[in-house]
Structure formats: C-alpha cells, structure tokens
Scaffold this active site. Structure first.
Site, PDB file in Angstrom:
ATOM      1  N   ILE A 208     -10.980 -15.274  45.052  1.00  0.00           N
ATOM      2  CA  ILE A 208     -10.587 -15.777  43.591  1.00  0.00           C
ATOM      3  C   ILE A 208      -9.229 -16.843  43.781  1.00  0.00           C
ATOM      4  CG2 ILE A 208      -9.783 -15.334  41.338  1.00  0.00           C
ATOM      5  CD1 ILE A 208     -11.167 -12.581  41.430  1.00  0.00           C
TER       6      ILE A 208
ATOM      7  N   THR B 295      -4.789  -6.596  42.445  1.00  0.00           N
ATOM      8  CA  THR B 295      -4.323  -7.443  41.647  1.00  0.00           C
ATOM      9  C   THR B 295      -5.584  -8.149  41.083  1.00  0.00           C
ATOM     10  OG1 THR B 295      -2.008  -7.654  42.229  1.00  0.00           O
ATOM     11  CG2 THR B 295      -2.351  -9.101  40.886  1.00  0.00           C
TER      12      THR B 295
ATOM     13  N   ILE C 114      -4.805  -5.539  49.425  1.00  0.00           N
ATOM     14  CA  ILE C 114      -6.232  -5.363  49.501  1.00  0.00           C
ATOM     15  C   ILE C 114      -6.967  -6.185  48.440  1.00  0.00           C
ATOM     16  CG2 ILE C 114      -6.777  -3.338  48.205  1.00  0.00           C
ATOM     17  CD1 ILE C 114      -7.838  -3.624  51.863  1.00  0.00           C
TER      18      ILE C 114
ATOM     19  N   THR D 130       7.097  -3.381  43.010  1.00  0.00           N
ATOM     20  CA  THR D 130       8.057  -3.584  44.111  1.00  0.00           C
ATOM     21  C   THR D 130       8.086  -5.170  44.778  1.00  0.00           C
ATOM     22  OG1 THR D 130       6.778  -2.611  45.874  1.00  0.00           O
ATOM     23  CG2 THR D 130       8.168  -0.921  44.555  1.00  0.00           C
TER      24      THR D 130
ATOM     25  N   GLU E 282      -2.627  -0.800  37.459  1.00  0.00           N
ATOM     26  CA  GLU E 282      -2.638  -0.986  39.116  1.00  0.00           C
ATOM     27  C   GLU E 282      -1.735  -0.122  39.840  1.00  0.00           C
ATOM     28  OE1 GLU E 282      -1.933  -4.584  42.057  1.00  0.00           O
ATOM     29  OE2 GLU E 282      -2.037  -5.194  40.048  1.00  0.00           O
TER      30      GLU E 282
ATOM     31  N   PRO F 224     -15.529 -12.071  45.538  1.00  0.00           N
ATOM     32  CA  PRO F 224     -15.380 -13.164  46.290  1.00  0.00           C
ATOM     33  C   PRO F 224     -14.000 -13.769  46.256  1.00  0.00           C
ATOM     34  CG  PRO F 224     -16.314 -14.026  44.335  1.00  0.00           C
ATOM     35  CD  PRO F 224     -16.433 -12.534  44.074  1.00  0.00           C
TER      36      PRO F 224
ATOM     37  N   ASP G 255       2.978  -9.105  39.510  1.00  0.00           N
ATOM     38  CA  ASP G 255       1.572  -8.751  39.362  1.00  0.00           C
ATOM     39  C   ASP G 255       0.756  -8.792  38.038  1.00  0.00           C
ATOM     40  OD1 ASP G 255       1.665  -8.256  42.396  1.00  0.00           O
ATOM     41  OD2 ASP G 255       1.314  -6.207  42.032  1.00  0.00           O
TER      42      ASP G 255
ATOM     43  N   ASP H 238       2.931 -10.710  27.650  1.00  0.00           N
ATOM     44  CA  ASP H 238       3.506  -9.762  27.083  1.00  0.00           C
ATOM     45  C   ASP H 238       4.807  -9.923  26.373  1.00  0.00           C
ATOM     46  OD1 ASP H 238       1.329  -8.697  28.171  1.00  0.00           O
ATOM     47  OD2 ASP H 238       2.296  -7.038  29.264  1.00  0.00           O
TER      48      ASP H 238
ATOM     49  N   LYS I  44       1.217  -2.576  35.256  1.00  0.00           N
ATOM     50  CA  LYS I  44       1.416  -2.210  36.571  1.00  0.00           C
ATOM     51  C   LYS I  44       2.551  -1.077  36.725  1.00  0.00           C
ATOM     52  CE  LYS I  44       2.042  -3.245  41.008  1.00  0.00           C
ATOM     53  NZ  LYS I  44       0.842  -3.194  41.934  1.00  0.00           N
TER      54      LYS I  44
END
EC number: 6.3.3.3
Length: 235
Positions: A204, A15, A12, A40, A112, A202, A47, A60, A36
């Site tokens: 991206i 992310t 949807i 999966t 997320e 919008p 993500d 990270d 996250k």
C-alpha cells in the site's frame, strides 16, 4: 465491538492493516475508530495519523485524541523501556478504560499494538496480557516471507492458549520475494493454525485502492457472519 490488531513482529505492517480494516468496516456501514494505545519512537501520534490518511478519516480533535492516543514516548523501543526513559509507566487499566470509552461512542474500535504479543508494556505485563484483559477478538498480521510459518503459528498458539478468538489473518505481501514460498507458507499456516479467514494485503502506498478496500469489506463481512464470531458476540 473492540478488535486488537497485533503482528508476528515489529515493522510487519500493523499500521497499514489497521487502516485497511477501518476502511473495510466503514464500507460495511460501521461507525469505526482506531486507537494506538502506546506510540513509541515519535513525539506525535504518527501511526494514528497514518490510519486517518490511508482510510480517508478526519484527524481527531484534542478531546478524542486523549482516548485514541493515550501514551506517546519519543524513544523507539518497547513501551516499558520508552516510558521508563521518560520516568513514566504505562497503566494498562487506563488503556482499557480508554478503549471501553471509545466503544461507547463507536460501533467498531480497532486497537493497534506495538511489536508482537510478548512486547512488554510494563515490567510485569505484555501486550498479550493486555489483550487477555480485554478478551477481544484479534486480527493477526503476518509477513509473506521465509520463516513466517514458525513465527505465525507461535503467535496463533499463544493467543489460543489464552482463549483469545482469532478473527482473521492479514497476510502482508510487501515482504514477498518468492511467490512459491508465499503461497505455500500461507497454505501451511491456514492448515496448521486452523485459520478460517485470510485477507491478502499487497503493498500500500499513499492510499488504499478501491479494489483492496472492497476485498477488506468482503473479508470482514465473512468474519462477522462466521459461527464462531457470532457465538462470541452473543455472550
């Protein structure tokens, strides 16, 4: 402060929405990190890496990655099934500890989810149960397409029934095929769901445009100043 980013469905735009929110919080001068909890369908933090790329954040280091990406499973399915296929089980108390540890180091932590609210994390627990355990504000990502009114209001009602504060709606125009349906559906959602704050997202591509980042900044500034949020944050 911990926020959870969930959606009305899988694929949807959670992310992209998470990255956009991270960018907006950064422009507000907040020290922000994304997490996250369960990835999966990948063998690396896919993500999370996209969050970093879109929001212009550094990758990270390994010690931080243990907190920002606690579980990664290769099979593209709900966390419970993906974990079970690798003879593992997700521990939501461990996820909670990771989020709380990040909260000690950062002003804003954006989590997320995977799929929607009722996606199972374990045999007994869904993402809605995890959000209820955290009792943190939620940003809900919704698609501008036919059918979105029903899906979005069901998600809104599920959150409200648990007493979870909805900080705002991210309305994803990526799926829009008819301007009238997109516009009128959003008005119905705002009215029937009693949603105060909406950020229009919008399509991206490889980066977040400056104008969109400024819109996210304004959106989040309004969220943080809203009486309902101020009351929640003072408890």
């Amino acid at each position: 402060m911990i926020f959870f980013v969930t959606g009305t469905d899988t694929g949807i735009g959670k992310t992209y929405a998470t990255a956009l929110l991270a960018k907006g919080f950064s422009l507000l001068g907040k020290k922000v990190i994304t997490q996250k909890p369960v990835q999966t369908g990948a063998d690396y933090p896919e993500d999370l890496n996209l969050h970093r790329k879109l929001a212009g954040m550094s990758a990270d280091p390994p010690e931080l990655l243990k907190l920002t990406s606690p579980y990664i499973f290769k099979f593209p399915a709900a966390p419970e099934l993906a974990a079970r296929l690798e003879n593992q089980k997700v521990d939501i108390l461990h996820l909670k500890k990771c989020a709380e540890e990040l909260e000690k180091r950062f002003e804003v932590v954006l989590l997320e989810g995977a799929g929607g609210l009722y996606v199972p994390i374990t045999r007994e627990e869904t993402f809605l149960d995890f959000i209820s355990l955290l009792m943190c504000p939620v940003f809900l990502v919704s698609a501008a397409r036919l059918g979105t009114i029903n899906h979005t209001l069901l998600s809104i009602n599920a959150l409200k029934q648990r007493g979870i504060y909805i900080a705002g709606l991210i309305y994803n125009l990526y799926f829009s095929e008819d301007d009238i349906i997109s516009r009128e559906s959003l008005e119905d959602i705002k009215r029937l769901g009693e949603i105060e704050h909406v950020l229009i997202m919008p399509r991206i591509e490889d980066s977040i445009p400056q104008e969109l980042a400024l819109s996210a900044k304004e959106f989040l500034g309004n969220v943080l100043k809203f009486p309902g949020f101020c009351s929640l944050n003072s408890k």
